[in-house]
Design an enzyme around this catalytic site. Structure first.
Site, PDB file in Angstrom:
ATOM      1  CE  LYS A  37     -19.192 -30.113  12.115  1.00  0.00           C
ATOM      2  NZ  LYS A  37     -18.798 -29.840  13.203  1.00  0.00           N
ATOM      3  CG  ASP A  64     -22.690 -29.124  14.460  1.00  0.00           C
ATOM      4  OD1 ASP A  64     -24.076 -29.562  15.471  1.00  0.00           O
ATOM      5  OD2 ASP A  64     -21.629 -29.368  14.713  1.00  0.00           O
ATOM      6  CE  LYS A  66     -21.974 -26.415  18.038  1.00  0.00           C
ATOM      7  NZ  LYS A  66     -21.400 -27.121  16.276  1.00  0.00           N
ATOM      8  CG  ASP A  69     -34.547 -17.289  16.184  1.00  0.00           C
ATOM      9  OD1 ASP A  69     -34.930 -17.090  17.133  1.00  0.00           O
ATOM     10  OD2 ASP A  69     -33.799 -16.924  16.241  1.00  0.00           O
ATOM     11  CB  THR A 128     -16.794 -31.116  23.413  1.00  0.00           C
ATOM     12  OG1 THR A 128     -16.630 -30.364  21.974  1.00  0.00           O
ATOM     13  CG2 THR A 128     -17.429 -31.801  23.486  1.00  0.00           C
ATOM     14  NE  ARG A 219      -9.584 -28.981  14.922  1.00  0.00           N
ATOM     15  CZ  ARG A 219     -10.011 -28.490  15.837  1.00  0.00           C
ATOM     16  NH1 ARG A 219      -9.413 -27.135  16.079  1.00  0.00           N
ATOM     17  NH2 ARG A 219     -10.931 -28.385  16.530  1.00  0.00           N
TER      18      ARG A 219
END
Length: 241
Positions: A37, A64, A66, A69, A128, A219
Site C-alpha cells: 500500500k 490509498d 482516499k 472532491d 477504522t 506497523r
C-alpha cells in the site's frame, strides 16, 4: 483457511513511511509479499514514480489516496492515479454517487489509454480509527454498521468495485454486496500487536474468515524487529485458518 499463494495475495503491506525505508522494506519483502500500500505519506512526498518503483520490484500497488472532491476533479485524479500504475485506488464514499461514477469514468479512460487492466476502485466507508463517538462528533447519528452499509451500497451501485471497511463489518458487507465485491480491510492486528490509533480491529484470520478479500497490515510488519518473520507469521496464520 487459504492456500499459501492465496494467503500471500490477501495481505497488503502498508508502507506508511519515507522512501528510503519503503524501498528497503520492499527489497526485503520481494518474492514473499505480493501487494504493498502506498498512502498519502509516501505518495505526497514522491509522486507517481514511487508506484512505478514498486511495480519494478514486482509488487502490485494499492494506492490509498482516499480521493474526495467535486466530481470533475475526482475524474481527473482517478485517471491520473490509474495512469501512474495503481492496481487498486481508494476514494471516499461520502463524495456522492455522482463523484463515484466520475471516478469510474476516470479509471476506464486510463485503462483505454494504457491498454491494460482497469484500476479497481474501493470506497472508504467509515475510517477504522473512528468509533460511534467519532461519528456523532461529525454529526452522523447512525450506528457505525448502518453508516458503513449505507455508504457501501451507494458506492457499489455507483461504480465502485468494493469498499474499505473494518474487519468487524466484513461479514455484513460480503452479504450485502455479494461474492464479487472487493472488500479491503485495514485495522488488522495479529494477536499481541499494539492496536495504536485503530478502533475497530480483528486478527488476520478473523478478517479473512469474515469475508475480507484483502487485509492491510502496516506497523505490525514494518515496525517489527524482523519484518519478514512478521509477514510470514501472518501468511501462516491465514494458511492454518
Amino acid at each position: 483457511m487459504l492456500g499459501e499463494e492465496a494467503a500471500r495475495e490477501s495481505v497488503i503491506v502498508a508502507l506508511d513511511c519515507d522512501k528510503q525505508i519503503a524501498l528497503e522494506l520492499a527489497d526485503r519483502l520481494r518474492g514473499k509479499a505480493r501487494w504493498v500500500k502506498v498512502g498519502m505519506t509516501l505518495f505526497y512526498a514522491e509522486g507517481p514514480s514511487i508506484v512505478r518503483e514498486m511495480h519494478d520490484r514486482g509488487f502490485k500497488v494499492f494506492l490509498d489516496l482516499k480521493i474526495h472532491d467535486i466530481p470533475f476533479q475526482v475524474r481527473g485524479a482517478a485517471r491520473s492515479a490509474s495512469l501512474s500504475g495503481a492496481d487498486i485506488l481508494s476514494i471516499h464514499g461520502l463524495g456522492s454517487s455522482a463523484m463515484i461514477a466520475q471516478a469510474r469514468e476516470g479509471v476506464e479512460e486510463a485503462a483505454a489509454k494504457r491498454d491494460g487492466d482497469r484500476t479497481r476502485l474501493v470506497a472508504i466507508s467509515v475510517l477504522t480509527s473512528m468509533d460511534q463517538g467519532s461519528l456523532s462528533e461529525v454529526g452522523i447519528e447512525l450506528p457505525v454498521k448502518d453508516e458503513v452499509a449505507r455508504l457501501a451500497k451507494l458506492s457499489f451501485d455507483a461504480g465502485s468495485d468494493g469498499i474499505v471497511c473494518s474487519p468487524q463489518e466484513a461479514a455484513q458487507m460480503r452479504k450485502l454486496l455479494g461474492p464479487e465485491a472487493l472488500l479491503v480491510t485495514p485495522g488488522v492486528r495479529p494477536v499481541g500487536s499494539a492496536v495504536g490509533d485503530q478502533k475497530r480491529v480483528a486478527t488476520p484470520a478473523a478478517a479473512i474468515a469474515a469475508g475480507a478479500s484483502k487485509i492491510v497490515v502496516g506497523r505490525p510488519i514494518t515496525q517489527a524487529d524482523e519484518p519478514i518473520s512478521a509477514f510470514e507469521c501472518i501468511v501462516n496464520e491465514l494458511v492454518k485458518g
